[in-house]
Write a protein that holds these residues in place. Structure first.
Motif, PDB file in Angstrom:
ATOM      1  N   LEU A  86      30.866  -9.189  18.260  1.00 54.77           N
ATOM      2  CA  LEU A  86      32.324  -9.145  18.282  1.00 54.77           C
ATOM      3  C   LEU A  86      32.885  -9.715  19.582  1.00 54.77           C
ATOM      4  CD1 LEU A  86      32.663  -5.628  16.746  1.00 54.77           C
ATOM      5  CD2 LEU A  86      33.194  -7.801  15.652  1.00 54.77           C
ATOM      6  N   ALA A  87      32.069  -9.846  20.554  1.00 51.31           N
ATOM      7  CA  ALA A  87      32.546 -10.377  21.825  1.00 51.31           C
ATOM      8  C   ALA A  87      31.622 -11.513  22.235  1.00 51.31           C
ATOM      9  CB  ALA A  87      32.549  -9.275  22.874  1.00 51.31           C
ATOM     10  N   PRO A  88      31.769 -12.647  21.570  1.00 50.76           N
ATOM     11  CA  PRO A  88      30.824 -13.724  21.826  1.00 50.76           C
ATOM     12  C   PRO A  88      30.927 -14.234  23.259  1.00 50.76           C
ATOM     13  CG  PRO A  88      32.656 -14.479  20.510  1.00 50.76           C
ATOM     14  CD  PRO A  88      32.790 -13.009  20.613  1.00 50.76           C
ATOM     15  N   ALA A  89      29.801 -14.454  23.827  1.00 51.28           N
ATOM     16  CA  ALA A  89      29.775 -15.067  25.143  1.00 51.28           C
ATOM     17  C   ALA A  89      29.597 -16.570  24.935  1.00 51.28           C
ATOM     18  CB  ALA A  89      28.627 -14.483  25.946  1.00 51.28           C
ATOM     19  N   ALA A  90      29.238 -17.259  25.979  1.00 46.23           N
ATOM     20  CA  ALA A  90      29.044 -18.702  25.869  1.00 46.23           C
ATOM     21  C   ALA A  90      27.896 -18.990  24.931  1.00 46.23           C
ATOM     22  CB  ALA A  90      28.747 -19.263  27.242  1.00 46.23           C
ATOM     23  N   PRO A  91      27.923 -20.142  24.283  1.00 48.07           N
ATOM     24  CA  PRO A  91      26.834 -20.482  23.373  1.00 48.07           C
ATOM     25  C   PRO A  91      25.508 -20.557  24.125  1.00 48.07           C
ATOM     26  CG  PRO A  91      28.561 -22.158  23.366  1.00 48.07           C
ATOM     27  CD  PRO A  91      28.940 -21.162  24.378  1.00 48.07           C
ATOM     28  N   ILE A  99      44.037 -23.296  17.304  1.00 50.60           N
ATOM     29  CA  ILE A  99      42.672 -23.110  16.818  1.00 50.60           C
ATOM     30  C   ILE A  99      41.804 -24.134  17.542  1.00 50.60           C
ATOM     31  CG2 ILE A  99      41.139 -23.091  14.814  1.00 50.60           C
ATOM     32  CD1 ILE A  99      43.563 -22.739  13.027  1.00 50.60           C
ATOM     33  N   ASP A 100      40.794 -23.651  18.217  1.00 52.05           N
ATOM     34  CA  ASP A 100      39.897 -24.569  18.928  1.00 52.05           C
ATOM     35  C   ASP A 100      38.482 -24.368  18.388  1.00 52.05           C
ATOM     36  OD1 ASP A 100      38.335 -26.040  20.618  1.00 52.05           O
ATOM     37  OD2 ASP A 100      39.186 -25.227  22.481  1.00 52.05           O
ATOM     38  N   THR A 101      37.987 -25.423  17.752  1.00 52.80           N
ATOM     39  CA  THR A 101      36.666 -25.304  17.127  1.00 52.80           C
ATOM     40  C   THR A 101      35.570 -25.964  17.978  1.00 52.80           C
ATOM     41  OG1 THR A 101      37.030 -27.357  15.904  1.00 52.80           O
ATOM     42  CG2 THR A 101      37.659 -25.326  14.800  1.00 52.80           C
ATOM     43  N   THR A 102      35.917 -26.389  19.186  1.00 46.03           N
ATOM     44  CA  THR A 102      34.966 -27.165  19.994  1.00 46.03           C
ATOM     45  C   THR A 102      33.646 -26.450  20.208  1.00 46.03           C
ATOM     46  OG1 THR A 102      36.963 -27.762  21.185  1.00 46.03           O
ATOM     47  CG2 THR A 102      34.890 -28.619  22.057  1.00 46.03           C
ATOM     48  N   ARG A 103      33.752 -25.192  20.609  1.00 45.41           N
ATOM     49  CA  ARG A 103      32.511 -24.480  20.934  1.00 45.41           C
ATOM     50  C   ARG A 103      31.642 -24.303  19.691  1.00 45.41           C
ATOM     51  NH1 ARG A 103      32.310 -19.247  23.420  1.00 45.41           N
ATOM     52  NH2 ARG A 103      34.014 -18.586  22.077  1.00 45.41           N
ATOM     53  N   LEU A 136      31.019 -18.764  13.502  1.00 48.61           N
ATOM     54  CA  LEU A 136      32.416 -18.335  13.364  1.00 48.61           C
ATOM     55  C   LEU A 136      32.919 -17.665  14.631  1.00 48.61           C
ATOM     56  CD1 LEU A 136      32.496 -16.874   9.739  1.00 48.61           C
ATOM     57  CD2 LEU A 136      33.119 -19.165  10.519  1.00 48.61           C
ATOM     58  N   ALA A 137      32.016 -16.960  15.311  1.00 47.47           N
ATOM     59  CA  ALA A 137      32.418 -16.251  16.522  1.00 47.47           C
ATOM     60  C   ALA A 137      32.774 -17.214  17.654  1.00 47.47           C
ATOM     61  CB  ALA A 137      31.295 -15.310  16.962  1.00 47.47           C
ATOM     62  N   PHE A 138      32.459 -18.476  17.479  1.00 51.65           N
ATOM     63  CA  PHE A 138      32.716 -19.461  18.542  1.00 51.65           C
ATOM     64  C   PHE A 138      33.950 -20.325  18.244  1.00 51.65           C
ATOM     65  CE2 PHE A 138      28.372 -18.182  18.950  1.00 51.65           C
ATOM     66  CZ  PHE A 138      28.185 -18.077  20.326  1.00 51.65           C
TER      67      PHE A 138
END
Lengths: 189, 797, 332
Positions: free
Chosen positions: A11-16, B61-65, B124-126
């Motif tokens: 629920l709290a995504p960090a950096a990829p 809406i930013d889908t970049t990540r 989706l979380a990104f």
């Protein structure tokens, strides 16, 4: 022991993540060889540790007769037999099937002939959309087999209803399903 | 009417036979491919990001990540498919993915295609979406009154989605007669019907493939391939000839798959963008959010009856909680009043229905679209009338019979009408008279009746094109191939059409192959909604089959040098009627015909009658049908006065389907309908709290989150198990209608209606309480019993 | 479909290896028994476990036996499935209340997979927790799910999610104990009544690395009688929304009470135990049944944690307790 996966809360995504282990998951995927008996045949598949038996059946072995309806053990559409007993395959971790016996709807036919339950379900109109049916059949077959092993003489509607109480059907109101199980019982092989 | 109809008399060869469903063996062996069972090479998996807010403006809406994640192949947002759509062309208020605003918790905002479902899920979380949260309106009356917060800002009528007001006859004076006439009664009641959902066991799923020829193929678990085809063309801005829609085996629908959904557009768009097949499978939660289930209705009814129990007038005022989008709402709003004028004769009638937008999952059509809720109210009103008049409730219903070949007060023409026979059948089967007299306190019997349409007279979009069509081919193999756009969702329309073809062409059921619901292979049919397939596609099948039958008989007659009139096709034979010893196998007959006429094929279509079926007023066509089914139920119910538990022991359900082409299938429809109705009466609730996440029966829900669905799983939304389902006796009544194929009318939706009021009326019979606000939960029963006891106490004092 | 996120899995072949693994994994480790409670929670993301220690290959954890020295005492291996327990002749003969309880848990499929220890260790449930990511995100989380507020008891810092297992109340009423291995002590036994605490986030008193190996139920004197009743919306699949186990200790003639207890389940993280000693000496009759029902209703302080009206659940607890006494009267 496998490496401990690490990850932030979903629920709290960090950096990829920078370097994924396999394909793209955020945690390393542990895969093991899974050997088990499926519908009478020995199978060996590479099973990810986080996959359920349902995922292995449907998406790895392409045995799509076993259905997925609710994601988490609430509906019974994914019912298969594990060591002869009906279980929700969505709640069985694949690796726990190691060395065990699995039967799915594809393995129900006897000697190339439909199982008596398949015949009676057909005749009675017990399958409407047919989506709950494979799971329903696996529960019903276990009941009949258990009763024959016990040497039961008759069959009660209530015991059928209890045996099928974990299989939700949205089409039939169960009426014809219960009748079909009675028919299959009477038409003993 | 362009299609010929047949009202042949028995005996039939195939019609009415004890046959099973054609496609059952595949479904019983795990062979039938449902949409999620289909896998294509290089297939990607899509997942949809959904709004956590009930009402919010999308700032960015930013889908970049997400797009940068390994394994993610592409991303789609609403601005790529900005055109609005709606299954009803007059109310296009949805977008495939929201661009400016989200209107319920679960509204779709973006989607990802990835190499597997897990990667898509995680991606989706990104996706970063910034929202400006707006006040959410979750109570329909509050939404109706609010002019500051608008769910659809371009709607000219504030938050009102549709309003219909119609009146027939002198309603006020007829109502007043209930007060003034000796022995008459005027009954006012407030009724609440809660939201419920379809909960088909198969979750929605779509698979799309855009091939190198520029053809987009979409496989979808839909019950309306044709409407999906149209809306895909509109939203994707592709001509319809470049789209093919295929409906694989569908695992139940009940109205829940009767319009396009975000997943079909998303899969298609991503398939076009990536050049790879894309599948999108809903989770069970997404099925609950897609919803389009039964609208919550808040209803005020007034009914006047005279001293003999005749219905002098009915007046209804209804607020429909529509949820975030229109869906079929325009039709629902009409149906909420228009379908009530049968099977009883009303002296005067009016209704005023208002559908309101709220920040909740959109409501739409569920089995018995728009008419299950008012049917509950009117049947309870009639039960109250019977008790005030000290009349048997079945007798009261008999007193108001509309009869066959009649016209309802709102101008609908009723053809065949087996309602009286339905009442007789349930009265006899339930042993109503003697059983009712003997029941102890806590046990009761209740009765209710209803009617339903066999398809709607008009297509959803204005057209004079055929509404149903069938193509049939025969050849030297002795096989019949039947192509139809009709949609078999488990109800058995493929089998029904095969029965009709087999009956006409003299083959056995197994000799008919049905190829259905593929827009490239099959002629257009509008789909499986409003209980239309048997009557409409059935009539089209008759037209096609008759033409071919004529050719076969002619070829055989020429061979025998006799008149075609004495040639009959039945039982895999062509036979002389005047000399039954003369016959040839049907395969030989087909060979003769193929030799004589060349390759054998025919088409048939059906269009509804356009005159004499409905009234001549605005809206008078909506709800009109070529033929109407009738149902009556008796429920045997037990109430536990300590716990409030209600146990339904038995439902006797009689249904006039005109003619049972396949009795086993008709019984199955009756049984499934009763099951679903009882579940709605007692347990199921698609429960979105206006303010806070409230509990069943809870008086003061928490104040802090609006628009959350209380239970989005098959655990929290309890659909009955084998152990919770009453014994059901399905009683088929056949009153053939001249407009139906072999006299057949619908069976799939009508028999749901009476189950609910029959149960509620039986509860009154058992313990003397009226539960006018559904569902009948144990705490409501106890509260009503407590109130009854208090009332008795004060009466005694 | 809902997927479990990648997770580590190991299958130790000895109990010591299992407890060692659990010890090492610490807060990240989860015991995988039947998995019927754990897997849905992993799929929904409400359980954050990252490594599973499967007990499937462990020897000696399955089986039911009557103690050779203490007649009537029954020992049930931790990994024995509910279905096996329900159909076991020893359990049916000596512990009919347990057999009946187990026979009504969830669904046949789940009973074929779920284990007795797994049922005892069922995670606590709450209508704010057992939900999807989207729901919990919309809600803003809670104590048990990436948040810091309790929505059941507003302002509370203690999670009050409900223990929804069926076996705990009846096993407490039967005076059962669990055998535990691992942990700092290396092994211990404790009463099922002592297995739970009031913290919905960590509701068992098991410490890191501890594993239940068996449940032991002492012989019930012939004058004692136990029954279990529960209420759920459906007759199968559902978790209980309220439940009551009752033990009546009677005189030899079985007509008056010498003691007993009520154990009320599905309230908070811990079953509520009500001693019935204040009724000692009373005739067991309809009046007593009604009074015990009233006591149950008073003590069943239901919270709005489970998905049903708490007021009704509380009233229902009273009715079920009363009916439990009446059931004894009908059967004595």
């Amino acid at each position: 022991m496998a490496n401990l996966p690490d990850s932030p809360s979903p629920l709290a995504p960090a950096a990829p993540p920078v370097s994924p282990a396999i394909q793209s998951p955020d945690r390393p995927v542990q895969t093991s060889l899974l050997r088990f008996e499926l519908n009478g045949e020995a199978k060996t598949v590479a099973a990810p540790a986080h996959w359920t038996l349902l995922e292995i059946l449907r998406y790895e072995l392409r045995l799509t007769g076993t259905k997925q309806g609710c994601d988490k053990g609430d509906c019974g559409a994914c019912t298969v037999q594990l060591d002869g007993k009906p279980v929700n395959s969505c709640l069985v971790l694949a690796l726990d099937v190691q060395g065990r016996t699995v039967k799915t709807v594809e393995g129900l036919a006897v000697g190339g002939q439909p199982h008596p339950l398949q015949k009676s379900f057909d005749k009675r109109g017990a399958a409407q959309c047919g989506f709950c049916t494979p799971g329903m059949l696996m529960s019903a077959e276990a009941l009949l087999r258990q009763k024959r092993a016990r040497g039961d003489e008759g069959i009660e509607t209530l015991e059928i209803a209890e045996a099928l109480s974990g299989n939700l059907c949205r089409c039939t109101g169960y009426t014809k399903i219960l009748s079909a199980v009675v028919d299959a019982w009477r038409d003993k092989p | 009417m362009s299609a010929p109809t047949t009202l042949s008399s028995p005996p039939f060869d195939v019609v009415g036979g004890d046959h099973a469903k054609l496609d059952a063996p595949d479904r019983l062996t795990g062979v039938a491919a449902f949409t999620d069972d289909i896998t294509l090479p290089r297939m990607l998996h899509a997942k949809i990001l959904r709004s956590p807010h009930a009402h919010a403006r999308i700032l960015s809406i930013d889908t970049t990540r997400a797009a940068a994640l390994p394994g993610v192949v592409d991303v789609v947002v609403g601005s790529e498919m900005p055109l609005t759509y709606g299954v009803i062309p007059w109310t296009p208020d949805e977008q495939a993915l929201a661009t400016d605003k989200v209107r319920y918790v679960g509204d779709a905002v973006a989607a990802v295609a990835a190499i597997d479902e897990e990667t898509a899920n995680r991606a989706l979380a990104f996706i970063d979406v910034h929202y400006e949260v707006l006040p959410a309106l979750c109570d329909p009356r509050e939404a109706m009154a609010n002019t500051d917060v608008l769910i659809h800002e371009d709607n000219r009528h504030g938050n009102i989605s549709k309003r219909v007001k119609l009146a027939f006859g002198e309603v006020d004076s007829a109502l007043a007669a209930g007060d003034s006439e000796p022995g008459a009664h005027r009954i006012a009641g407030h009724y609440e019907f809660h939201g419920t959902t379809h909960a088909a066991i198969e979750p929605h799923c779509a698979l799309a493939h855009f091939d190198t020829t520029g053809l987009l193929t979409v496989w979808s678990a839909t019950q309306v391939p044709h409407y999906l085809h149209r809306e895909l063309a509109r939203v994707l801005e592709l001509p319809t000839y470049r789209i093919r829609v295929i409906q694989p085996a569908v695992g139940g629908a009940f109205g829940g798959k009767s319009e396009p959904f975000d997943l079909e557009f998303v899969a298609a768009r991503l398939a076009i963008k990536t050049g790879r097949p894309v599948k999108c499978l809903y989770t069970r939660e997404e099925v609950f959010l897609a919803h389009r289930g039964r609208h919550p209705f808040s209803m005020d009814y007034e009914t006047s009856v005279d001293a003999d129990g005749r219905i002098l007038a009915v007046s209804g005022e209804t607020v429909l909680d529509g949820g975030a989008y229109s869906s079929f709402g325009l039709v629902t709003t009409y149906y909420s009043g228009q379908l009530l004028c049968s099977p009883y004769s009303f002296g005067a009638y009016r209704f005023h229905s208002t559908r309101v937008y709220t920040n909740k999952p959109a409501c739409g059509p569920k089995r018995g679209h728009g008419s299950v809720q008012p049917r509950f109210a009117i049947e309870v009103q009639l039960d109250k009338a019977a008790h005030l008049l000290d009349m048997d409730p079945i007798a009261l219903r008999r007193r108001n019979l509309l009869g066959a070949n009649s016209t309802t007060i709102n101008g609908f023409h009723i053809g065949s009408n087996g309602f009286a026979a339905c009442l007789d059948a349930v009265e006899a089967s339930s042993d109503w008279q003697t059983r009712r007299a003997k029941l102890p306190r806590g046990r009761g019997l209740g009765v209710a009746g209803s009617t339903y349409i066999s398809g709607t007279n008009y297509c959803i979009y204005p057209t004079d094109l055929p509404q149903a069509a069938v193509q049939i081919c025969l050849d030297r193999s002795g096989r019949v191939r039947l192509f139809t756009g009709a949609s078999d969702i488990g109800q058995g329309s493929n089998t029904t059409l095969a029965v009709i073809a087999a009956e006409h062409l003299g083959v056995e059921l197994a000799d008919v192959r049905v190829i259905a619901a593929d827009t490239d292979l099959c002629p257009v049919d509008l789909g499986a909604y409003s209980s239309r397939q048997t009557l409409m596609a059935g009539n089209a099948a008759i037209m096609a089959a008759q033409e071919l039958g004529k050719k076969v008989r002619k070829a055989v007659a020429d061979h025998w040098q006799c008149s075609p009139k004495v040639v009959t096709l039945a039982g895999r034979r062509a036979q002389r009627l005047d000399d039954p010893a003369v016959f040839i196998p049907i395969q030989d007959a087909f060979v003769l015909a193929e030799t004589a006429f060349g390759t054998l094929g025919s088409v048939g279509h059906y269009n509804t009658p356009r005159s004499g079926v409905h009234g001549d007023y605005r809206g008078g066509t909506i709800g009109a049908s070529p033929a109407y089914s009738f149902s009556a139920h008796v429920a045997d119910v037990e109430v536990d006065v300590e716990t409030g538990d209600v146990t339904v022991h038995h439902i006797w359900a009689a249904h006039d389907c005109g003619r049972a082409l396949s009795p086993v299938l008709v019984e199955g429809q009756i049984e499934g309908s009763v099951y679903m109705g009882v579940a709605e009466a007692l347990m199921e609730h698609h429960h979105v709290m206006p303010t806070g996440l409230g509990l069943e029966g809870e008086k003061e829900p928490g104040p802090w989150v609006s628009g959350l669905l209380a239970g989005s799983s098959l655990l929290d939304y309890p659909i009955p198990t084998t152990l919770d389902t009453p014994e059901i006796s399905a009683l088929i009544i056949e009153d053939p209608d001249p407009r139906g194929p072999f006299g057949a009318k619908e069976a799939g939706e009508g028999p749901l209606h009476p189950a609910i009021p029959a149960v509620v009326n039986a509860i009154y019979d058992a313990v003397g309480i009226r539960i006018d606000c559904l569902p009948v939960t144990p705490e409501k029963v106890l509260a009503a019993l407590d109130a009854l006891a208090a009332q008795k106490g004060s009466d005694d004092a | 479909m809902l997927r479990i996120r990648p997770i580590a899995h190991e299958r130790p072949s000895s109990v010591t290896a299992a407890t060692d693994a659990l010890q090492k994994l610490g807060e990240h480790g989860r015991v995988l028994g039947g998995g019927t409670d754990l897997l849905p929670n992993l799929k929904l993301g409400t359980d954050k476990g990252r490594a599973l220690v499967s007990l499937a290959a462990l020897p000696g954890l399955v089986g039911i036996a009557e103690d050779a020295e203490r007649a009537g005492t029954v020992r049930i291996g931790a990994m024995t499935t509910l279905d096996v327990i329900a159909n076991d002749p020893i359990v049916q003969r000596l512990l009919p209340s347990l057999a009946e309880t187990v026979r009504r848990i969830a669904s046949p499929q789940i009973r074929n997979q779920a284990t007795i220890a797994g049922n005892l260790c069922l995670d606590t449930r709450c209508r704010y927790i057992n939900q999807s990511d989207l729901f919990r995100e919309a809600l803003g989380g809670c104590l048990k799910s990436h948040g810091d507020a309790c929505h059941v008891v507003v302002g509370s810092q203690n999670c009050v999610a409900a223990l929804s297992c069926d076996t705990a109340p009846v096993l407490i009423a039967l005076g059962a104990r669990v055998h535990v291995v691992g942990g700092d002590d290396g092994g211990r036994t404790l009463a099922v009544a002592d297995l739970y605490c009031t913290d919905g986030l960590a509701h068992t008193t098991l410490t890191q690395g501890e594993l239940i190996t068996a449940v032991e139920i002492p012989a019930l004197p012939p004058t004692h009688w136990v029954t279990y009743r529960k209420w759920s919306r459906r007759k199968a699949i559902d978790f209980p929304l309220v439940s009551v186990a009752l033990r009546l200790d009677t005189c030899r003639e079985r007509d008056h009470l010498k003691g007993g207890m009520l154990v009320i389940g599905a309230l908070g993280p811990k079953p509520r135990i009500v001693d019935l000693k204040k009724f000692k000496g009373r005739d067991i009759d309809a009046a007593l049944a009604a009074e015990i029902g009233r006591v149950a209703e008073i003590r069943a302080k239901t919270l709005p944690n489970l998905p049903y009206d708490p007021a009704y659940r509380r009233r229902r607890a009273g009715v079920e307790a009363k009916r439990a006494v009446l059931a004894f009267m009908a059967n004595r």
